[in-house]
Design a protein around this motif. Structure first.
Motif, PDB file in Angstrom:
ATOM      1  N   TRP A 185      87.934  32.556   7.515  1.00 45.05           N
ATOM      2  CA  TRP A 185      86.729  32.265   7.029  1.00 45.05           C
ATOM      3  C   TRP A 185      85.678  32.772   7.527  1.00 45.05           C
ATOM      4  CZ3 TRP A 185      86.989  33.135   1.884  1.00 45.05           C
ATOM      5  CH2 TRP A 185      88.083  32.998   0.933  1.00 45.05           C
TER       6      TRP A 185
ATOM      7  N   VAL B 194      81.994  26.615   7.330  1.00 47.17           N
ATOM      8  CA  VAL B 194      83.161  26.923   7.097  1.00 47.17           C
ATOM      9  C   VAL B 194      83.891  25.566   7.297  1.00 47.17           C
ATOM     10  CG1 VAL B 194      85.246  28.014   7.939  1.00 47.17           C
ATOM     11  CG2 VAL B 194      83.422  29.358   7.301  1.00 47.17           C
TER      12      VAL B 194
ATOM     13  N   THR C 274      86.014  23.617   4.173  1.00 45.47           N
ATOM     14  CA  THR C 274      87.276  23.287   4.695  1.00 45.47           C
ATOM     15  C   THR C 274      87.756  21.870   4.619  1.00 45.47           C
ATOM     16  OG1 THR C 274      87.365  25.368   5.985  1.00 45.47           O
ATOM     17  CG2 THR C 274      89.272  23.999   6.273  1.00 45.47           C
TER      18      THR C 274
END
Length: 142
Positions: free
Chosen positions: A57, A76, A80
């Motif tokens: 990602w 990210v 996440t």
């Protein structure tokens, strides 16, 4: 030292090419980890693969929006971690999304605290990888 416009475009192009190459490496590695069947398969499939997921990602977003690597890695990491906590909820819409391979891969299926170190480590590696791509391209265009 300020780069001229042509040098900036060349640096961006080189960075994009190497980011695509990087994605072409990390995607098969991540899928291999997800389907690995050897020793410690459970750990590789369910924990270590999270590290590759986060790196993927970071690199994908870096490819799409040439932004600061630290900002991308932090974003990210936050998304996440939020997705990990979302695994505590079993709303019908989330369960439907998790009912196929891609939904399970993107959203996860169950919450575990032990995934967080892999997310942090993956973001750290992703940040270093993006910085390397960015600074290498700058050096090549000088």
């Amino acid at each position: 030292m300020m780069l001229h416009r042509a040098e900036q475009v060349a640096a961006i192009s080189i960075t994009r090419i190497w980011t695509i190459v990087s994605l072409m490496i990390i995607v098969p590695v991540g899928f291999y980890a997800k389907f690995y069947t050897g020793p410690a398969a459970n750990w590789v499939n369910n924990s270590l693969s999270g590290l590759f997921y986060v790196i993927f990602w970071c690199l994908l977003i870096f490819l799409m929006v040439a932004h600061k690597p630290g900002v991308i890695a932090l974003a990210v990491l936050l998304v996440t971690c939020t997705l990990e906590f979302a695994q505590l909820w079993h709303l019908p819409v989330l369960e439907f999304a998790r009912s196929n391979f891609f939904g399970r891969t993107l959203l996860g299926t169950y919450f575990t605290w032990s995934d967080f170190p892999y997310y942090f480590l993956g973001c750290g590696i992703g940040w270093l990888w993006m910085r390397f791509l960015h600074t290498s391209a700058d050096k090549l265009t000088r």
